[in-house]
Structures are given as structure tokens and as C-alpha cells.
Write an enzyme that holds these catalytic residues in place. Sequence first.
Site, mmCIF file in Angstrom:
data_model
loop_
_atom_site.group_PDB
_atom_site.id
_atom_site.type_symbol
_atom_site.label_atom_id
_atom_site.label_comp_id
_atom_site.label_asym_id
_atom_site.label_seq_id
_atom_site.Cartn_x
_atom_site.Cartn_y
_atom_site.Cartn_z
ATOM 1 N N ASP A 30 0.846 -1.203 0.000
ATOM 2 C CA ASP A 30 0.000 0.000 0.000
ATOM 3 C C ASP A 30 0.884 1.258 0.000
ATOM 4 O O ASP A 30 1.799 1.380 0.822
ATOM 5 C CB ASP A 30 -0.910 -0.015 1.232
ATOM 6 C CG ASP A 30 -2.112 0.902 1.066
ATOM 7 O OD1 ASP A 30 -1.932 2.060 0.654
ATOM 8 O OD2 ASP A 30 -3.240 0.446 1.346
ATOM 9 N N SER A 71 -7.173 3.848 -1.189
ATOM 10 C CA SER A 71 -6.908 2.411 -1.208
ATOM 11 C C SER A 71 -8.154 1.600 -1.500
ATOM 12 O O SER A 71 -8.065 0.490 -2.039
ATOM 13 C CB SER A 71 -6.333 1.972 0.136
ATOM 14 O OG SER A 71 -5.107 2.612 0.352
ATOM 15 N N THR A 124 -7.950 -2.252 1.780
ATOM 16 C CA THR A 124 -7.320 -3.149 0.802
ATOM 17 C C THR A 124 -7.825 -4.591 0.907
ATOM 18 O O THR A 124 -8.380 -5.109 -0.065
ATOM 19 C CB THR A 124 -5.777 -3.077 0.901
ATOM 20 O OG1 THR A 124 -5.383 -1.704 0.927
ATOM 21 C CG2 THR A 124 -5.112 -3.791 -0.259
ATOM 22 N N GLU A 239 -0.856 -8.186 1.874
ATOM 23 C CA GLU A 239 -0.625 -6.742 1.837
ATOM 24 C C GLU A 239 0.428 -6.271 2.841
ATOM 25 O O GLU A 239 0.343 -6.595 4.027
ATOM 26 C CB GLU A 239 -1.940 -5.985 2.129
ATOM 27 C CG GLU A 239 -1.758 -4.470 2.009
ATOM 28 C CD GLU A 239 -2.889 -3.643 2.620
ATOM 29 O OE1 GLU A 239 -3.628 -4.162 3.479
ATOM 30 O OE2 GLU A 239 -3.010 -2.465 2.239
ATOM 31 N N ASP A 244 2.242 2.727 3.259
ATOM 32 C CA ASP A 244 1.335 3.877 3.085
ATOM 33 C C ASP A 244 1.335 4.792 4.309
ATOM 34 O O ASP A 244 1.331 6.018 4.176
ATOM 35 C CB ASP A 244 -0.071 3.318 2.840
ATOM 36 C CG ASP A 244 -1.139 4.394 2.735
ATOM 37 O OD1 ASP A 244 -1.071 5.202 1.793
ATOM 38 O OD2 ASP A 244 -2.059 4.407 3.582
ATOM 39 N N HIS A 248 2.057 8.744 4.716
ATOM 40 C CA HIS A 248 1.138 9.716 5.324
ATOM 41 C C HIS A 248 1.834 10.496 6.445
ATOM 42 O O HIS A 248 1.579 11.679 6.637
ATOM 43 C CB HIS A 248 -0.097 9.015 5.901
ATOM 44 C CG HIS A 248 -1.091 8.601 4.874
ATOM 45 N ND1 HIS A 248 -1.764 9.498 4.071
ATOM 46 C CD2 HIS A 248 -1.544 7.373 4.496
ATOM 47 C CE1 HIS A 248 -2.583 8.843 3.253
ATOM 48 N NE2 HIS A 248 -2.457 7.545 3.497
ATOM 49 N N ASP A 286 -1.485 0.258 -4.729
ATOM 50 C CA ASP A 286 -2.724 0.905 -5.142
ATOM 51 C C ASP A 286 -2.459 2.318 -5.651
ATOM 52 O O ASP A 286 -3.101 2.808 -6.571
ATOM 53 C CB ASP A 286 -3.728 0.918 -3.981
ATOM 54 C CG ASP A 286 -3.083 1.186 -2.626
ATOM 55 O OD1 ASP A 286 -1.873 1.516 -2.575
ATOM 56 O OD2 ASP A 286 -3.789 1.068 -1.609
ATOM 57 N N HIS A 287 -1.469 2.984 -5.029
ATOM 58 C CA HIS A 287 -1.134 4.373 -5.344
ATOM 59 C C HIS A 287 0.161 4.702 -4.616
ATOM 60 O O HIS A 287 0.630 3.918 -3.784
ATOM 61 C CB HIS A 287 -2.244 5.314 -4.855
ATOM 62 C CG HIS A 287 -2.583 5.073 -3.425
ATOM 63 N ND1 HIS A 287 -1.716 5.383 -2.392
ATOM 64 C CD2 HIS A 287 -3.643 4.462 -2.840
ATOM 65 C CE1 HIS A 287 -2.249 5.003 -1.248
ATOM 66 N NE2 HIS A 287 -3.416 4.427 -1.482
HETATM 67 MG MG MG Z 1 -4.204 -0.842 2.542
HETATM 68 ZN ZN ZN Z 2 -3.202 5.949 2.337
#
Ligand code: MG
Ligand code: ZN
Length: 349
Positions: A30, A71, A124, A239, A244, A248, A286-287
Site C-alpha cells: 500500500d 486504497s 485493501t 498486503e 502507506d 502519510h 494501489d497508489h
Molecule cells: Mg491498505
Molecule cells: Zn493511504
Amino acid sequence: MKKLFLIFCLLSTIQSDAQQVKNVLFLIGDGMGVSQIYAGLTANHGHLNLEKCQFIGFHRNQASNQYVTDSAAGATAFATGFQTYNSAIGVDSTKKPQVTLLELAEKKGLSTGLVTTCDITDATPSSFIAHQEKRSMHEEIAADFLKTDVDVFIGGGRKYFNQRKDGRNLVEELKTKNYEVVDNLQALKESKSLKLVGLLAEENPVKISEGRGEQLLESAQKAVSILEKNKNGFFAMIEGSQIDWGGHANDKDYVTNEMIDFDKVIGWAFSYADKHPETLVVITADHETGGMALLGGDFKTGKVEAKFITGGHTGQMIPVFSYGAHAKDFAGIYHNYDIFKKIKKALNL
Ligand code: MG
Ligand code: ZN
């Protein structure tokens, strides 16, 4: 010698193309963009297992309502083949539930599993098994797990199963559906059950730097040791969730620690595919998160200098790495929802 080597390369490519896919290991990091990967590689002194991948593609990942995806829309695109709105869990842009890869695999008689380092009801993993309008509906999402025949799921988020507003105790309900439900890694590893739920934390599991240890790798290995007993094959989504969260938090060390942890699973997945040639490994994100830029680094010391431009996600293309049977299908530039079609085709679902 050179000629022989070329012929060998050609033959092995043809072979991996013709090989029927029985098992899919779908690995999602992620928030894992190119910078997060390279930061991890730098911190790991110039090396990642990921470098052994055979084919590389890129996916475009815009949500139906926004340029920058979250996500939920990202994972729902992978899981269902539909471009959808941010926060959607297994539903399309009109909020209509759509069948997921995991559900299709179950229908076809494959075993299925989900493994994560966040709440199992987080966006996710839940996009592969639940159908809800909003990602924040954790208790509704948890209840959706009981509507399926998923064989194994492992992550955090126990409270959404046993401390619910509706008074249901889903842990007890899972037990009546013949699942063994464990709350710690040791019990998970020792379990002999073929239907296994690991709710290893009340809420989210801790960061790797706060003592999560080998939870992700060992959970993935345990899940696959159960799933591989099915001669029809399996679909597993694993995952690395907290890359991620490092983005953040604009915390480069959080990013690199979680990246290196996720890369251990990647190394293991590649060696699994070597031993089981009917296995396809697909690794993507995902990004990207944080708009992370690398301004300097040192492979010897593992030092990384990075800056972030946002506390949110960005809209850039995301790499897709593949290995094993049908890996070649993932070369090129395509949309995130095409990954659904590619995995569906490879597994003949
Ligand atoms: Mg996730
Ligand atoms: Zn995020």
C-alpha cells in the site's frame, strides 16, 4: 555459449507463457511508488528481492470521481475490474456490488486467503471480500467475511468482530463455521486447522519498528501452507499495509522499514514460484503516498534523504512486477482494473 544462453532464455520465456496458472500470490504494498521502493533498496544497502522480478508494467489508477485514488477504489479496481469512487469497498461507481477475484476463485473450487498488516477490515483486504458503500463501515465489512467461504484471513481488527454495536460476536460465529480463531502469532503458527482466522491485534498491528517482528512473512507462509493443500490451486492477497502510513506520516524510516519487511515476503513468494512453477506472483501498489522524492542516499550506510510534498496520496502511475507463470501478461501500461482481467484470465476463472 552466448547463443545457448539466448536459446535458454527464449525457452524459459515460452515455458512461463504456456504454463497453466494454478496459484496466484497477489502482493500489494500500500502506498508503494517507485520512490518508496528505491528508498527501501537504499536503506537495505543497495539490494531488494524485488529486483529478481521478470516483467514490469505500470498501471494508471484514477478513481471514478477523483484523479487521486484511495486504497478502497484502488483495491476494488484490482478485485472487481471496475473503476469506482474513493471509499468504495467491492462496489462499482453506482454502489452496486461486483463479484471479486476471491469470490470467483472460491466458486471455481480454489482455496482463498487474505493476509495484511492492518485491520483485516481495512480498505485493501476488504475490497476482495466485502461489498459496502463506505470503507469506514468496519463492522458491516467484518460481517461480510462470514458470507464467504474464505479459507484463511490474518490481520488486525479483532474489535470489529467481537465488540460490536449490534451485539453479535463474529468470533463465536466463525467458530460455528468451523474456523479456528487465534489472537497471536504463536498460536497461528501452531494451528493444525484448515480454516484459520488470525485476528492478531485489537485494532491495527504495530509498526515493524515497534516489534511486529516476522508477522507478515510468517502469516503469509502459514496461509499458503493451508491454501496449497487444495489441488485446484489458490488465490491469496498479501498486503504490506504500512508503507502507506509511513508516507502519510512523511516518515522516511517508517517507509523504508515497512518496505524492507514487505520485500521479505516478495523474496519468499519468488522462491515459492520457483518450487511451484504453476504459480504467478504479481506485486504492485494501489497508489503512491506522500509524493516522496529521494534527494540523496548512501548504499553503504543505508542512509536515505527524502522529502515529501503531501500528507496524502498522489496520482502517478504505479509499477507492477510479475514473476512465474503468465508473468509476461503484466508488461505494458494499462489501468488498475485491467489487473482483475489479467489475473482472471491467468486463473481461467
Ligand atoms: Mg491498505
Ligand atoms: Zn493511504
